[in-house]
Scaffold this active site. Structure first.
Site, PDB file in Angstrom:
ATOM      1  CB  SER A   1      12.646 -11.951   4.938  1.00  0.00           C
ATOM      2  OG  SER A   1      12.008  -9.961   5.029  1.00  0.00           O
ATOM      3  NE  ARG A   2      17.030  -6.759   7.920  1.00  0.00           N
ATOM      4  CZ  ARG A   2      16.452  -5.779   8.428  1.00  0.00           C
ATOM      5  NH1 ARG A   2      17.875  -4.962   8.471  1.00  0.00           N
ATOM      6  NH2 ARG A   2      15.550  -5.074   8.400  1.00  0.00           N
TER       7      ARG A   2
ATOM      8  CG  ASP B   1       5.201   5.277   1.360  1.00  0.00           C
ATOM      9  OD1 ASP B   1       6.160   4.131   0.926  1.00  0.00           O
ATOM     10  OD2 ASP B   1       4.108   4.773   1.200  1.00  0.00           O
TER      11      ASP B   1
ATOM     12  CB  ILE C   1       3.711  -4.415  -0.263  1.00  0.00           C
ATOM     13  CG1 ILE C   1       2.814  -4.154  -0.542  1.00  0.00           C
ATOM     14  CG2 ILE C   1       4.964  -3.768  -0.056  1.00  0.00           C
ATOM     15  CD1 ILE C   1       1.168  -3.437  -0.494  1.00  0.00           C
TER      16      ILE C   1
ATOM     17  CE  LYS D   1       4.527   3.798  -3.379  1.00  0.00           C
ATOM     18  NZ  LYS D   1       4.613   3.504  -1.496  1.00  0.00           N
TER      19      LYS D   1
HETATM   20  P1  NAP Z   1       7.445  -2.257   5.954  1.00  0.00           P
HETATM   21  O1  NAP Z   1       6.920  -4.368   6.173  1.00  0.00           O
HETATM   22  O2  NAP Z   1       8.016  -1.879   6.691  1.00  0.00           O
HETATM   23  O3  NAP Z   1       9.078  -3.478   4.986  1.00  0.00           O
HETATM   24  C1  NAP Z   1       9.011  -4.586   4.746  1.00  0.00           C
HETATM   25  C2  NAP Z   1      10.475  -4.906   4.349  1.00  0.00           C
HETATM   26  O4  NAP Z   1      11.611  -5.058   4.191  1.00  0.00           O
HETATM   27  C3  NAP Z   1      10.056  -5.499   6.334  1.00  0.00           C
HETATM   28  O5  NAP Z   1       9.619  -6.994   7.730  1.00  0.00           O
HETATM   29  C4  NAP Z   1      12.006  -5.928   6.180  1.00  0.00           C
HETATM   30  O6  NAP Z   1      11.735  -6.970   6.228  1.00  0.00           O
HETATM   31  C5  NAP Z   1      12.560  -5.412   4.922  1.00  0.00           C
HETATM   32  N1  NAP Z   1      13.612  -4.375   5.562  1.00  0.00           N
HETATM   33  C6  NAP Z   1      12.882  -2.996   6.397  1.00  0.00           C
HETATM   34  N2  NAP Z   1      14.128  -2.496   6.219  1.00  0.00           N
HETATM   35  C7  NAP Z   1      15.097  -2.697   6.070  1.00  0.00           C
HETATM   36  C8  NAP Z   1      16.256  -2.618   5.950  1.00  0.00           C
HETATM   37  N3  NAP Z   1      17.006  -1.472   6.064  1.00  0.00           N
HETATM   38  N4  NAP Z   1      17.265  -3.187   5.202  1.00  0.00           N
HETATM   39  C9  NAP Z   1      17.043  -4.405   4.106  1.00  0.00           C
HETATM   40  N5  NAP Z   1      15.787  -5.172   5.160  1.00  0.00           N
HETATM   41  C10 NAP Z   1      14.564  -4.388   5.350  1.00  0.00           C
HETATM   42  O7  NAP Z   1       6.967  -1.479   4.127  1.00  0.00           O
HETATM   43  P2  NAP Z   1       6.300  -1.727   3.663  1.00  0.00           P
HETATM   44  O8  NAP Z   1       4.805  -1.540   4.105  1.00  0.00           O
HETATM   45  O9  NAP Z   1       5.836  -3.736   3.750  1.00  0.00           O
HETATM   46  O10 NAP Z   1       6.467  -0.768   2.550  1.00  0.00           O
HETATM   47  C11 NAP Z   1       8.134  -1.986   1.132  1.00  0.00           C
HETATM   48  C12 NAP Z   1       7.730  -1.148   0.388  1.00  0.00           C
HETATM   49  O11 NAP Z   1       6.449  -0.877  -0.966  1.00  0.00           O
HETATM   50  C13 NAP Z   1       7.364   0.516   0.123  1.00  0.00           C
HETATM   51  O12 NAP Z   1       8.480   0.987  -0.435  1.00  0.00           O
HETATM   52  C14 NAP Z   1       6.253   1.134   0.500  1.00  0.00           C
HETATM   53  O13 NAP Z   1       6.143   2.451  -0.253  1.00  0.00           O
HETATM   54  C15 NAP Z   1       5.981   0.297  -0.722  1.00  0.00           C
HETATM   55  N6  NAP Z   1       3.926   0.133  -0.211  1.00  0.00           N
HETATM   56  C16 NAP Z   1       3.396   0.011   0.819  1.00  0.00           C
HETATM   57  C17 NAP Z   1       2.079  -0.309   0.578  1.00  0.00           C
HETATM   58  C18 NAP Z   1       1.667  -1.028   1.874  1.00  0.00           C
HETATM   59  O14 NAP Z   1       0.112  -0.809   2.555  1.00  0.00           O
HETATM   60  N7  NAP Z   1       2.423  -1.055   3.186  1.00  0.00           N
HETATM   61  C19 NAP Z   1       1.785   0.111  -0.357  1.00  0.00           C
HETATM   62  C20 NAP Z   1       1.818   0.079  -1.752  1.00  0.00           C
HETATM   63  C21 NAP Z   1       3.904  -0.101  -1.441  1.00  0.00           C
HETATM   64  P3  NAP Z   1      13.081  -8.253   7.213  1.00  0.00           P
HETATM   65  O15 NAP Z   1      13.243  -7.903   8.431  1.00  0.00           O
HETATM   66  O16 NAP Z   1      12.651  -9.455   7.944  1.00  0.00           O
HETATM   67  O17 NAP Z   1      13.970  -8.326   6.608  1.00  0.00           O
END
Ligand code: NAP
Length: 311
Positions: free
Chosen positions: A37-38, A169, A15, A91
């Site tokens: 970010s890691r 989610d 996101i 969110k």
């Molecule tokens: P994601 O790509 O799986 O994770 C985002 C980043 O968070 C990862 O690249 C990671 O970066 C970091 N992360 C993951 N686990 C972690 C941990 N245990 N500790 C610290 N950092 C961690 O997820 P996403 O799809 O972007 O979603 C993230 C949030 O945005 C969620 O709450 C989701 O509901 C919301 N969202 C997502 C979407 C969508 O379409 N995907 C749309 C709207 C809102 P590093 O490993 O580099 O640290």
């Protein structure tokens, strides 16, 4: 023109890259000054891997926007507020209601802005739907939120871990719209939750609320994806039904398109404009109504075990 406010994006994944980076690039209020970010980074932007070290190194960056999944988010939010930064939360705003209440109290105590963002509330047709419903009594409403988890969350196992919320989610996006547009509040009365045999969170859910409001969430939908809310009301001249389609982006009254456009690209610029307003007016915005419905469904839900799920 005043200098733009510096923002750090934390958790550079799907996101952050899909929506936050382009929204910040176009923002009249903010500039992306650093990432934390890691593994992830953004070309041309200063990249940190450790949050505490970032807070120490860049006291000039006054806003932190947290884009990681909900479970790890609290520690980052707390550390940012303790370091005097304004915080924007993706969110759902946290893994539990109580931890978000704790962040709210901390932000208030420190005089900082905390913004629990609900991107779907910024969809093109949500404000028009709210205005259309404002002087009516809702007799019945139904949410159909059916999408393919493999398409939208490829390999994201965290959604099936405790606190990942499973189908809630995406479902919480529908609930964020519902709680925004309904003129009278509702509360959950029953839920059926379908848990894959090998997972910790539901892959489908059917919900019932007061006021004849129901919801059908399913993450196993292949082919046509549906993000619709239909509402029947009491009185004319236009009685409806009203339908919000495409995740709140298209409004139909009596089956005729009324307003909207089929794109979510306006949602994140609107969130950052709201964040700028909140900082300017020294206020916070934390509405936990959508998450309360999810917590209630988890509390009251009848559990059904379904086929194991593998990405
Ligand atoms: P994601 O790509 O799986 O994770 C985002 C980043 O968070 C990862 O690249 C990671 O970066 C970091 N992360 C993951 N686990 C972690 C941990 N245990 N500790 C610290 N950092 C961690 O997820 P996403 O799809 O972007 O979603 C993230 C949030 O945005 C969620 O709450 C989701 O509901 C919301 N969202 C997502 C979407 C969508 O379409 N995907 C749309 C709207 C809102 P590093 O490993 O580099 O640290």
């Amino acid at each position: 023109m005043a200098d733009k406010t510096k923002v750090a994006l934390v958790g550079i994944g799907k996101i952050a890259l899909d929506q936050h980076v382009p929204a910040l690039a176009a923002s009249p209020d903010f500039t992306l000054a650093a990432t934390v970010s890691r593994r992830g980074s953004v070309p041309g932007v200063e990249a940190h891997t450790d949050f505490a070290a970032f807070l120490e190194a860049r006291p000039d960056i006054s806003v932190v926007s947290l884009c990681m999944p909900p479970v790890p988010r609290y520690d980052y939010a707390e550390a940012a507020l303790l370091a005097g930064r304004h915080v924007m939360l993706e969110k759902p705003p946290g893994a539990t209601l109580a931890e978000v209440h704790a962040l709210q109290a901390l932000a208030a105590e420190r005089g900082l802005t905390l913004y629990a963002a609900w991107h779907s509330r910024m969809a093109h047709a949500v404000a028009a739907a709210k205005a259309w419903l404002a002087d009516k009594t809702v007799q019945k409403a139904h949410i159909t939120w059916r999408e393919d988890v493999r398409k939208w969350h490829p390999g994201q196992d965290w959604v099936f871990e405790p606190g990942g919320m499973g189908v809630f989610d995406p479902g919480i996006n529908a609930l964020s719209i519902l709680t925004e547009i309904l003129p009278q509040p509702v509360h959950l009365t029953a839920a059926t939750l379908e848990f894959p045999a090998n997972r910790q969170t539901p892959i489908a859910a059917q919900l019932a609320f007061t006021g004849h409001v129901t919801a059908d969430f399913d993450w196993r939908q292949e082919g046509l994806q549906t993000w619709d809310i239909t509402v029947e009301t009491d009185r004319g001249p236009m009685r409806g039904p009203m339908a919000l389609r495409m995740g709140g982006n298209v409004l139909e009254i009596d089956g005729q398109p009324s307003t909207g456009q089929n794109s979510i690209m306006g949602e994140y610029p609107a969130l950052y404009a709201r964040m700028a307003d909140l900082i300017r007016t020294k206020t916070s915005e934390v509405d936990l109504a959508p998450m309360t419905h999810v917590a209630d469904a988890m509390t009251l839900g009848h559990r059904v075990t379904v086929d194991p799920f593998h990405f």
